[in-house]
Design a protein around this motif. Structure first.
Motif, PDB file in Angstrom:
ATOM      1  N   GLU A  69      59.733  20.274  34.751  1.00  5.17           N
ATOM      2  CA  GLU A  69      60.868  21.151  34.460  1.00  5.17           C
ATOM      3  C   GLU A  69      60.729  21.803  33.083  1.00  5.17           C
TER       4      GLU A  69
ATOM      5  N   ILE B  90      65.765  28.119  37.860  1.00 11.84           N
ATOM      6  CA  ILE B  90      65.601  26.957  36.971  1.00 11.84           C
ATOM      7  C   ILE B  90      66.945  26.255  36.767  1.00 11.84           C
ATOM      8  N   GLY B  93      67.552  23.739  39.198  1.00  7.86           N
ATOM      9  CA  GLY B  93      66.584  22.639  39.249  1.00  7.86           C
ATOM     10  C   GLY B  93      65.264  22.979  39.933  1.00  7.86           C
ATOM     11  N   ARG B  95      61.568  24.341  39.934  1.00 11.77           N
ATOM     12  CA  ARG B  95      60.534  24.489  38.905  1.00 11.77           C
ATOM     13  C   ARG B  95      59.786  25.799  39.112  1.00 11.77           C
TER      14      ARG B  95
END
Lengths: 258, 258
Positions: A69, B90, B93, B95
């Motif tokens: 992330e 993003i 969550g 990536r």
């Protein structure tokens, strides 16, 4: 052809996360816009990249799931900076075209293992100014790694053999020791492999995942082999870049291969 | 693996220059984030690209010097949209890693002449979601040209053979005629090369430099040859994309190669 690096310490505040120094960047864009030569521009990531990249050790490649992330966040942040730089350049009439390093290069073990000049070359041939930048990149063995702005500078210098390579830093050039800590530090007008060894080592106070100042200087020495002239100038002093682009003498360090 | 196109008409207001539909994009990002499959995402340029690109005929390649500043402006605008899309992904969550088409493909005469899957493949292998987009690209014969989001969709489908390809549009699917003008228009649950020929032609009212709806449908037919299932769903209807990703039946057009 002239290859210019806009240092991360000049266009961002390296001590404050994601802080763009718009006025500095706009002034440098103005100085660049007065050049009549073909330009290539590379910018560092500054506080849009190094702080988070260091915190999560992204330069060491894939170690654990939780890094992913942060890789996504850092590449996003770096693109935000790139967009701001593009904007200031375009506002000054420069036909800036963004080319991330992974569009031309591939990486393994944190090193660049191939570089394809075509994408850059095609855009330059019809009058554009390619703008590349330090970035998180896919890495054949490490999953991902960091391609510094200096690494892409070296690849561009080797591929296009520019007449002049200019690094815009936040200091006048290379000093015999850290000028921010040592009153006896003196500016070195010329840096070669021998004089590099005489420089006193000290640690940078800001996060930098792309190696020490010595690593950077080693790379500049390597770059100096691929161009007519390679120099470091203070990008914070108005007019200095412009003078260099016009071929005038300025306070600087000239880097020579031997 | 699932390949999803976020249509320019869903994530931007195609009638107003550079207008991002953040709420729509964020909702779609949320729906995507619930998928357990490997994802590839491509987004269109919408009003961040087509309006200016059409005005200055960028899809026809280099004709005159004055186009260059518009090429620079359009690629900047498209990157601004890409950054907004990355952000919303993003935030949910995902990536997301940005990969512009020129990082993997080369172009000649406005066609893609090579595609290198490695950059995409490396990032996917360690858990990222590549995000590509319609863009201005260097072109070997034309100087520059336009790579549509659909063209990069086709290249990705051919290279990665996804289980499912989903196009999120601003309509429920393909109609027998323009549903915005013809009350008798009926949704076609299935599109194949034969039924494509039966569709009544009409012109789109918004600028689009990447070809007519028929060109798009031809491309979808080509894509349907490289995947298990290819479909068009309405991205403006909450939950529809999510249901498709879960394998549930929804109002849609399924595209089949024959």
């Amino acid at each position: 052809m002239i290859l210019v690096k806009l240092g991360g310490s000049v266009i961002t505040d390296k001590s404050k996360i994601r802080t763009f120094k718009r006025a500095s960047c706009a002034r440098l864009a103005r100085e660049l816009s007065r050049s009549r030569d073909d330009l290539f521009i590379v910018h560092g990531a500054g506080s849009f990249g190094h702080i988070e990249a260091k915190k999560h050790e992204l330069h060491r490649g894939f170690k654990k799931e939780s890094q992913l992330e942060h890789v996504a966040a850092v590449q996003r942040d770096v693109r935000e900076l790139n967009l701001k730089v593009l904007e200031t350049l375009i506002d000054e009439g420069i036909r800036a075209i963004s080319i991330p390093p992974a569009a031309a290069a591939s990486f393994k073990d944190g090193e660049m293992v191939s570089f394809e000049r075509t994408v850059f070359g095609r855009f330059v041939a019809i009058g554009f100014v390619p703008v590349s930048f330090g970035d998180v990149v896919p890495d054949e063995s490490m999953g991902f790694s960091i391609c510094s702005g200096d690494l892409i500078m070296e690849a561009l210098a080797e591929a296009f053999r520019p007449d002049l390579v200019v690094f815009c830093a936040d200091v006048d050039g290379v000093y015999s020791s850290d000028p921010k800590r040592d009153r006896k530090a003196r500016l070195m007008p010329r840096l070669d492999p021998l004089s590099l060894r005489s420089i006193k080592k000290s640690e940078s106070k800001h996060a930098d995942v792309t190696g020490s100042i010595y690593g950077k200087l080693e790379r500049m020495l390597a770059i100096s082999r691929h161009c007519e002239k390679c120099m470091i100038v203070n990008g914070n002093v108005p007019g200095r870049l412009e003078k260099v682009l016009r071929g005038e003498a300025v306070v600087s360090t000239v880097v020579v291969p031997r």
